[in-house]
Design an enzyme around this catalytic site. Structure first.
Site, PDB file in Angstrom:
ATOM      1  N   ASP A 221      -4.450   3.221   5.059  1.00  0.00           N
ATOM      2  CA  ASP A 221      -3.778   4.486   4.756  1.00  0.00           C
ATOM      3  C   ASP A 221      -2.603   4.717   5.701  1.00  0.00           C
ATOM      4  O   ASP A 221      -2.225   5.860   5.963  1.00  0.00           O
ATOM      5  CB  ASP A 221      -4.777   5.651   4.859  1.00  0.00           C
ATOM      6  CG  ASP A 221      -5.389   5.760   6.250  1.00  0.00           C
ATOM      7  OD1 ASP A 221      -5.259   4.808   7.038  1.00  0.00           O
ATOM      8  OD2 ASP A 221      -6.002   6.808   6.549  1.00  0.00           O
ATOM      9  N   GLU A 222      -2.007   3.629   6.201  1.00  0.00           N
ATOM     10  CA  GLU A 222      -0.878   3.729   7.114  1.00  0.00           C
ATOM     11  C   GLU A 222       0.413   3.272   6.435  1.00  0.00           C
ATOM     12  O   GLU A 222       0.442   2.231   5.771  1.00  0.00           O
ATOM     13  CB  GLU A 222      -1.131   2.899   8.374  1.00  0.00           C
ATOM     14  CG  GLU A 222      -2.309   3.410   9.192  1.00  0.00           C
ATOM     15  CD  GLU A 222      -2.509   2.602  10.466  1.00  0.00           C
ATOM     16  OE1 GLU A 222      -1.916   1.491  10.572  1.00  0.00           O
ATOM     17  OE2 GLU A 222      -3.248   3.066  11.354  1.00  0.00           O
TER      18      GLU A 222
END
Length: 312
Positions: A221-222
C-alpha cells in the site's frame, strides 16, 4: 573451370525463376528493393499484403515516420560512402495507412568491375515482435494490479529527473504515500475489495498531478509521487493537499462504503538531498514521522527527525 562456368550459369538461371526468387525472399524479408548507387530503383518485389515496394526512393522515404527518416537516409548514404551493410528499425506507413514497425537491411553489391553499383534493401515487418517486446517491458516495469510504474521504473525516472534538475539548476519534489490501516480494509472487506480500492486509489492520486509527473506503486500500500519540475516547496505542498482531499472523499467498492486516509512524507531537491539514496532515506523518515504522530497528513522532511520506516 568448365565446371565452375556451368555451375554459375545454372545458379543464374535458378535465380531468374520467379518462384525461386519468391521463396528466397519470403525466407529473409517481406520486400526487396535493388537500388542503383545513384538511388534509383532497379528492381523491387514484395509478397507482404500491405507492404508493397514503392516505385521511387522518394516515396519510400516519405513513408518513413518523421522521427526516423533522417536516420534511414543517413544509413543509406553510409552504405554508398563506405560500402558496408546497415540495419535499421523504424516505423513505416503501410499501404492501408497504418503505422507498422519494420527492419531494413542494406547490402552493398558490386557490379561487373567490382565497384559499388547496387544496394539491396531487404525489409521485414517486425510489428508483432515489437508488440511482444513492449508487452514484456510493460510487465517488467509496471505493477500488474494498478498498471502504475513499479519500483524499478520509478527509480529510473528519479535518476533521470535528478540529472535534469541538476543541469537546469531546478527543483524536484518527491512524495512517499502510505495508506492508513489498509490491512483493516483487506481483513474486514476481503482482498477483492482491497484490490479494487488500490486501483481506485491510484486513479485518484493520478488525478491530482500533471502529465509530466509520475505516480508509482512501490509495493503493498505504498506509492510515490515524483514531481520532476517545481517552482517551490509550496507547489509540492499544494499537490499533497490535493491528494489528501481526494483520498478523504467517501469510497464504495463491491457494496461496501467506507472512508480512508493517507499519510505521506515530502522532500525537495536539492534542499533535502542531492542524490536518490539520500532523498529516499529522508522521505522515508518524514513518512515515519507522520505515522507516529496521528497519520492522515503530509509533512516535509526535517533534519531533526529520527531514522525509521522502510521507504527505500
Amino acid at each position: 573451370m568448365k565446371r565452375n562456368d556451368t555451375f554459375g550459369r545454372a545458379a543464374s538461371e535458378l535465380l531468374e525463376r520467379s518462384d525461386v526468387l519468391r521463396h528466397l525472399l519470403q525466407a529473409v524479408a517481406d520486400t526487396m528493393i535493388i537500388l542503383y548507387d545513384s538511388g534509383e530503383i532497379a528492381h523491387a518485389v514484395s509478397h507482404h499484403p500491405v507492404l508493397s515496394a514503392p516505385p521511387t526512393v522518394r516515396e519510400l522515404l516519405e513513408r518513413v515516420h518523421d522521427g526516423y527518416r533522417n536516420d534511414v537516409t543517413r544509413a543509406f548514404f553510409r552504405v554508398k560512402a563506405r560500402g558496408k551493410p546497415f540495419s535499421a528499425q523504424y516505423q513505416y506507413r503501410s499501404d492501408n495507412g497504418d503505422w507498422i514497425w519494420v527492419e531494413s537491411t542494406g547490402i552493398p553489391m558490386a557490379g561487373d568491375h567490382e565497384d559499388l553499383s547496387y544496394i539491396a534493401v531487404l525489409t521485414k515487418d517486425i510489428t508483432k515482435q515489437k508488440r511482444t517486446e513492449e508487452s514484456l517491458r510493460t510487465m517488467a516495469f509496471h505493477d500488474s494490479l494498478t498498471g502504475l510504474p513499479n519500483r524499478r521504473l520509478f527509480k529510473e525516472h528519479l535518476l533521470h529527473s535528478l540529472a535534469q534538475a541538476k543541469r537546469n539548476r531546478g527543483l524536484l519534489g518527491l512524495l512517499y504515500l502510505d495508506i492508513d490501516d489498509f490491512k483493516r480494509i483487506n481483513d474486514t472487506m476481503g482482498h477483492e475489495t482491497g484490490d479494487e480500492f488500490l486501483k481506485a486509489f491510484a486513479k485518484r492520486v493520478k488525478g491530482c498531478i500533471r502529465e509530466i509527473d509520475m505516480v508509482a506503486r512501490m509495493g503493498g500500500d505504498e506509492f510515490t509521487v515524483l514531481l520532476p519540475t517545481v517552482d517551490s516547496a509550496a507547489n509540492v505542498d499544494k499537490v499533497a493537499k490535493r491528494i489528501l482531499a481526494a483520498i478523504s472523499a467517501p469510497w464504495e467498492s463491491h457494496g461496501h462504503q467506507f472512508h480512508a486516509t493517507v499519510s505521506g512524507g515530502i522532500v525537495v531537491y536539492p534542499e533535502n538531498g542531492e542524490d536518490a539514496t539520500t532523498l529516499l532515506r529522508h522521505v522515508d523518515m518524514a513518512l515515519y514521522s507522520v505515522k507516529g504522530s496521528g497519520r492522515n497528513n503530509f509533512v516535509f522532511y526535517d533534519p531533526a527527525m529520527p531514522e525509521g520506516g522502510s521507504a527505500n
